[in-house]
Design a protein around this motif. Structure first.
Motif, PDB file in Angstrom:
ATOM      1  N   GLU A   1       1.428   7.038  -6.329  1.00  0.00           N
ATOM      2  CA  GLU A   1       0.360   8.024  -6.479  1.00  0.00           C
ATOM      3  C   GLU A   1       0.910   9.432  -6.281  1.00  0.00           C
ATOM      4  O   GLU A   1       0.607  10.350  -7.043  1.00  0.00           O
ATOM      5  CB  GLU A   1      -0.730   7.722  -5.462  1.00  0.00           C
ATOM      6  CG  GLU A   1      -2.059   8.381  -5.769  1.00  0.00           C
ATOM      7  CD  GLU A   1      -3.133   7.903  -4.800  1.00  0.00           C
ATOM      8  OE1 GLU A   1      -3.665   6.814  -5.025  1.00  0.00           O
ATOM      9  OE2 GLU A   1      -3.413   8.618  -3.835  1.00  0.00           O
ATOM     10  N   THR A   2       1.779   9.576  -5.251  1.00  0.00           N
ATOM     11  CA  THR A   2       2.387  10.880  -4.985  1.00  0.00           C
ATOM     12  C   THR A   2       3.189  11.366  -6.200  1.00  0.00           C
ATOM     13  O   THR A   2       3.066  12.520  -6.624  1.00  0.00           O
ATOM     14  CB  THR A   2       3.324  10.769  -3.764  1.00  0.00           C
ATOM     15  OG1 THR A   2       2.550  10.380  -2.645  1.00  0.00           O
ATOM     16  CG2 THR A   2       4.011  12.078  -3.493  1.00  0.00           C
TER      17      THR A   2
ATOM     18  N   GLY B   1       0.940   4.260  -2.585  1.00  0.00           N
ATOM     19  CA  GLY B   1       0.840   5.661  -2.182  1.00  0.00           C
ATOM     20  C   GLY B   1       1.986   6.496  -2.737  1.00  0.00           C
ATOM     21  O   GLY B   1       1.796   7.631  -3.163  1.00  0.00           O
TER      22      GLY B   1
ATOM     23  N   MET C   1      -2.565   9.002   3.392  1.00  0.00           N
ATOM     24  CA  MET C   1      -2.367   7.790   4.192  1.00  0.00           C
ATOM     25  C   MET C   1      -1.929   8.150   5.598  1.00  0.00           C
ATOM     26  O   MET C   1      -2.403   7.574   6.588  1.00  0.00           O
ATOM     27  CB  MET C   1      -1.298   6.892   3.539  1.00  0.00           C
ATOM     28  CG  MET C   1      -1.726   6.305   2.217  1.00  0.00           C
ATOM     29  SD  MET C   1      -0.431   5.271   1.514  1.00  0.00           S
ATOM     30  CE  MET C   1      -0.523   3.843   2.573  1.00  0.00           C
TER      31      MET C   1
ATOM     32  N   ARG D   1       0.838  -1.216   0.000  1.00  0.00           N
ATOM     33  CA  ARG D   1       0.000   0.000   0.000  1.00  0.00           C
ATOM     34  C   ARG D   1       0.864   1.254   0.000  1.00  0.00           C
ATOM     35  O   ARG D   1       0.529   2.249  -0.645  1.00  0.00           O
ATOM     36  CB  ARG D   1      -0.925  -0.017   1.213  1.00  0.00           C
ATOM     37  CG  ARG D   1      -2.136  -0.923   1.002  1.00  0.00           C
ATOM     38  CD  ARG D   1      -3.063  -0.888   2.193  1.00  0.00           C
ATOM     39  NE  ARG D   1      -3.509   0.462   2.514  1.00  0.00           N
ATOM     40  CZ  ARG D   1      -4.058   0.795   3.676  1.00  0.00           C
ATOM     41  NH1 ARG D   1      -4.209  -0.116   4.606  1.00  0.00           N
ATOM     42  NH2 ARG D   1      -4.443   2.025   3.901  1.00  0.00           N
TER      43      ARG D   1
ATOM     44  N   LEU E   1       0.765  10.005  -0.274  1.00  0.00           N
ATOM     45  CA  LEU E   1       1.248   9.564   1.035  1.00  0.00           C
ATOM     46  C   LEU E   1       0.635  10.386   2.166  1.00  0.00           C
ATOM     47  O   LEU E   1       0.360   9.871   3.249  1.00  0.00           O
ATOM     48  CB  LEU E   1       2.777   9.672   1.084  1.00  0.00           C
ATOM     49  CG  LEU E   1       3.561   8.614   0.304  1.00  0.00           C
ATOM     50  CD1 LEU E   1       5.040   8.951   0.307  1.00  0.00           C
ATOM     51  CD2 LEU E   1       3.328   7.243   0.921  1.00  0.00           C
TER      52      LEU E   1
ATOM     53  N   VAL F   1       4.706   5.429   6.903  1.00  0.00           N
ATOM     54  CA  VAL F   1       4.460   6.468   5.902  1.00  0.00           C
ATOM     55  C   VAL F   1       5.520   7.556   6.006  1.00  0.00           C
ATOM     56  O   VAL F   1       6.059   8.025   4.998  1.00  0.00           O
ATOM     57  CB  VAL F   1       3.052   7.086   6.076  1.00  0.00           C
ATOM     58  CG1 VAL F   1       2.809   8.119   5.006  1.00  0.00           C
ATOM     59  CG2 VAL F   1       1.984   6.024   6.027  1.00  0.00           C
TER      60      VAL F   1
END
Lengths: 279, 253, 271
Positions: free
Chosen positions: B65-66, B62, B213, B58, B210, B229
């Motif tokens: 995605e960032t 993240g 999250m 995950r 991130l 994270v």
């Protein structure tokens, strides 16, 4: 036949294939990006979103100017300035000793290299690591953590700025100190002076203007940062803006935004003034 | 030290004291035995970080995605910035120039995070809001830089093409653009570097990546996941810093 | 009638009179060399002919039109038929030679063709032929900033040959080319004009080239015509007189148009 072939080869644009590869490469890299970011402009025109946003933006004007609200904004603005200033004071407390430890030209044991050379390096290394750790975590993350540790309010903002900017100041201070002329310092150290003596008599007079200028500049950044950190509950204008947004009162948001812009201009002027006076 | 310096120093000390007083901060209370014990408990609760394979996957998502938010946001901003920079550099007259500059200043003066909060309202929670937020703010920053570049570009090549009957658009593409493209690319890459860091934290207002999250795990009191994270963020920042420093050294040669 | 100037003057905004009361006519297919000392107004005169400058007084007709009286569309069509080789070739340094040459016909191409050529050069063979006439066909896909000054000037000439204008104007086209090649370049320009029966007006600093290649020589000094004769009647005394007041400093520099990416100022940033 072969000559004709060579001719034809020469007349093909040699940049075509690399260009094609570059273009395809960029598309291949960006395409999953669009998927990952759930890029869909249609969402903006989704009737529900549009209605909320439309209603919200529609209320941006007129500005909220009730005396009560303005008093609230004034208090929040002062709070923001106070968070930045107190945060910078804390940052100075953290940065100064660490910078003195980290600065290599202030090391007594390096002369020679003499007694304690290895120990000196052992001390510098963790100090360096602490500085890096402090500044590499963004201030807003520190703010999130401190809000949970000491509760909502300005204390979390002060601590977050103190910690992050302490790391930044420490690193830059030591860079400034090392960039200056190190001969007077070395001479003092070689003559048996202590670390602090060498610093105050050898480096301080030369490096002071630059140290002050950078600190003042950083204060300006701290003002902006303290507004931003308000969004996660660390007090000041940002917290006020977050509240107004949650209540969808556009007039208040636009008033706060305007205040923020004025504050940035003001901070810029103050920092320019301070740098001029101390130069 | 001159008298002025002493005065400034005294004023600064007074202002600092006033700040602490105004906020009624009592940092000393954080150092009492009880507070220290509580603080220690809070810190310890973060360890050990959650390194289970499932969570790391995950985290990887993240992180991607960032990076995607920053890349797409910067790319959109570059296109938008160029579109605004053309009028802002005065190519279409004084009125479009003034209007374009006004738009650019507006986009730029609102911080990324405020844009993000606004976009979360407009587009819902998630990475798309973050992408839009970065795009707006960066378009303002980058558009101004692009406009300056266009204004400083030599005009002779395009003018020569106009003199041989070329239309204005083609004269721009053949005469001006080749001169400014390297600068535009350099600005965009430089902004991308900043935006990666920005994209990592925009999530704290719900704009994906991130940051989101981190916000979720802290809200659910899952400190161990939160630490993972934070470590990922730290690594991302350090890697981006290193890569950009390395790249700049390479390009400088 | 290809060119007609009637009492044309040009005063720069700073008050300097670059060209004063000049009148002459040039027939279609004529080949004319303009000679004179630096600062005599050769470049200004050519820029007037190229419709780059508007005369402050007098009347000017290029290829039958008064460029400053016709509408925008007609002016653009007129400009397609006029080609100018500039002394410092105004070509973006990072552009490739093939693109720079093909840009000569942008005025005649429809928009889509101009755009398509940016993706893939639409007429590589055409560009190569013109470059071959300038003896730099091997530089076809080279970037312009990798060329020497003389090579770049020849790319500029190749662009005008590719444009195929009815009026060829060249401003010191060989100032950076070595003598043997200069002869070749001027020869190619002349044979182009003869073959297609178009007009050629060239300003030249090298008097021997002018006298050798051109049937008509116009000498100018201080913005005015000193003589307008066939080469056989231009005497040494006239030339000596023409260049008597030459300034030591050339008025035009061959400064490159390169725009270096100015390193990004890494002023401390808040983020």
């Amino acid at each position: 036949m072969t000559a004709a072939k060579a001719d034809a080869a020469r007349l093909r644009d040699p940049a075509a294939v690399p260009r094609l590869i570059l273009t395809v490469g960029i598309i291949v890299v960006l395409w999953p990006g669009f998927r990952l970011t759930e890029f869909d402009l249609g969402v903006l025109f989704d009737p529900r979103n549009r209605e909320i946003m439309g209603r919200f933006v529609g209320t941006f004007f007129p500005l909220a100017t009730s005396a009560e609200f303005l008093r609230l904004i004034l208090k929040a603005t002062l709070e923001t300035l106070a968070i930045a200033t107190a945060g910078m004071a804390l940052a100075l407390l953290i940065a100064s000793p660490l910078a003195l430890i980290v600065t290599r030209s202030l090391s007594i044991s390096r002369i020679g290299p003499g007694y304690g050379f290895a120990a000196g390096r052992l001390l510098r290394l963790p100090a360096r690591f602490i500085l890096m750790f402090l500044r590499s975590i963004p201030e807003i993350v520190w703010a999130l953590l401190f809000v949970r540790a000491v509760g909502l309010g300005p204390a979390a903002g002060v601590l977050a700025i103190g910690v992050t900017y302490g790391g930044m100041l420490g690193k830059v201070y030591s860079e400034i100190l090392e960039a200056g002329d190190t001969r007077p310092t070395t001479a003092l150290l070689e003559a048996g002076g202590s670390r602090l003596t060498a610093f105050f008599y050898g480096m301080w007079p030369v490096a002071l203007p630059e140290l002050v200028s950078y600190t003042v500049y950083r204060w300006e950044c701290a003002v902006r940062a303290s507004v931003i950190m308000g969004f996660v509950g660390a007090g000041g204008l940002g917290q006020q803006m977050e509240l107004s947004m949650r209540m969808l009162s556009g007039g208040e948001v636009s008033t706060i935004l305007l205040t923020f812009l004025l504050l940035v201009v003001l901070a810029d002027a103050v920092s320019a003034f301070l740098r001029k006076v101390t130069a | 030290m001159r008298l002025v310096h002493w005065l400034v120093l005294a004023a600064l000390l007074a202002v600092t004291w006033a700040s602490f007083a105004f906020l009624s901060l009592d940092l000393g209370s954080l150092l009492t035995g009880e507070a220290r014990a509580q603080m220690w408990k809070y810190v310890v609760s973060f360890f050990p970080p959650d390194m289970s394979a499932e969570y790391l996957v995950r985290i990887g998502h993240g992180t991607l995605e960032t990076i995607a938010i920053s890349a797409i946001g910067t790319a959109v901003a570059a296109v938008l910035g160029l579109a605004l920079a053309l009028p802002a550099s005065g190519r279409f007259g004084a009125v479009p120039r003034a209007v374009a500059r006004l738009i650019l200043n507006f986009l730029r003066s609102i911080p990324d995070l405020v844009w993000a909060a606004l976009m979360v309202m407009a587009a819902g929670l998630g990475p798309f809001a973050g992408t839009l937020a970065l795009a707006w703010h960066t378009a303002g920053v980058i558009g101004r830089l692009f406009a300056e570049t266009l204004e400083n570009a030599p005009t002779e090549p395009a003018q020569a093409l106009r003199l041989s009957g070329s239309r204005q658009s083609l004269a721009f593409l053949y005469g001006t653009l080749p001169n400014v493209v390297p600068q535009l690319v350099a600005y965009s890459l430089y902004r991308w570097e900043i935006n990666i860091r920005m994209a990592a934290i925009l999530g704290v207002v719900g704009a994906g990546g991130l940051g989101q999250m981190l916000y979720f795990s802290l809200s659910l009191f899952q400190q161990k996941q939160a630490l993972t994270v934070i470590i990922a963020m730290l690594l991302l920042v350090v890697i981006v810093d290193g890569a950009s420093a390395w790249l700049r050294r390479r390009l400088a040669d | 009638m290809s060119i007609k100037l009637d009492q044309v003057s040009l005063v720069h905004p700073n008050g300097h009179r670059a060209v004063g009361n000049v009148s002459f006519e040039i027939d279609s297919g004529e080949r004319v060399a303009i000679i004179g000392p630096s600062g005599a107004g050769k470049t200004t005169l050519l820029r007037l002919l190229a419709t780059a400058l508007r005369p402050s007084a007098g009347e000017i007709r290029i290829l039958g039109d008064d460029p400053w009286r016709v509408g925008r569309g007609v002016l653009r069509e007129l400009r397609c038929r006029v080609g100018m080789v500039h002394q410092a070739p105004p070509i973006p340094p990072r552009q490739r030679v093939v693109t720079a040459v093909l840009a000569g016909r942008l005025g005649r191409w429809p928009l889509w063709k101009g755009l398509a050529s940016l993706v893939y050069p639409v007429d590589i063979e055409g560009a190569r032929q013109m470059l071959a006439r300038m003896e730099i066909a091997d530089k076809l896909f080279e970037r312009c900033d990798r060329l020497s000054g003389g090579q770049l000037q020849r790319v500029g000439v190749a662009r005008i040959l590719y444009q195929q204008p009815d009026l060829l104007l060249t401003d010191e086209p060989v100032s950076a080319v070595d003598p043997a090649l200069s002869d070749r370049v001027i020869g190619e320009l002349n044979s182009e004009a003869i073959e297609r029966g178009v007009t050629l007006v060239a300003s030249l600093h090298a008097v021997d080239l002018a006298l050798h290649w051109f049937p008509r020589i116009i000498g100018i000094r201080g913005g005015e015509i000193a003589f307008d004769l066939p080469p056989a009647r231009v005497t040494d005394a006239m030339l000596k007189d023409l260049y008597a007041s030459e300034a030591a400093v050339p008025t035009q520099t061959n400064a490159p148009l390169a725009m270096q990416p100015t390193g990004i100022r890494r002023k401390p940033m808040c983020s």
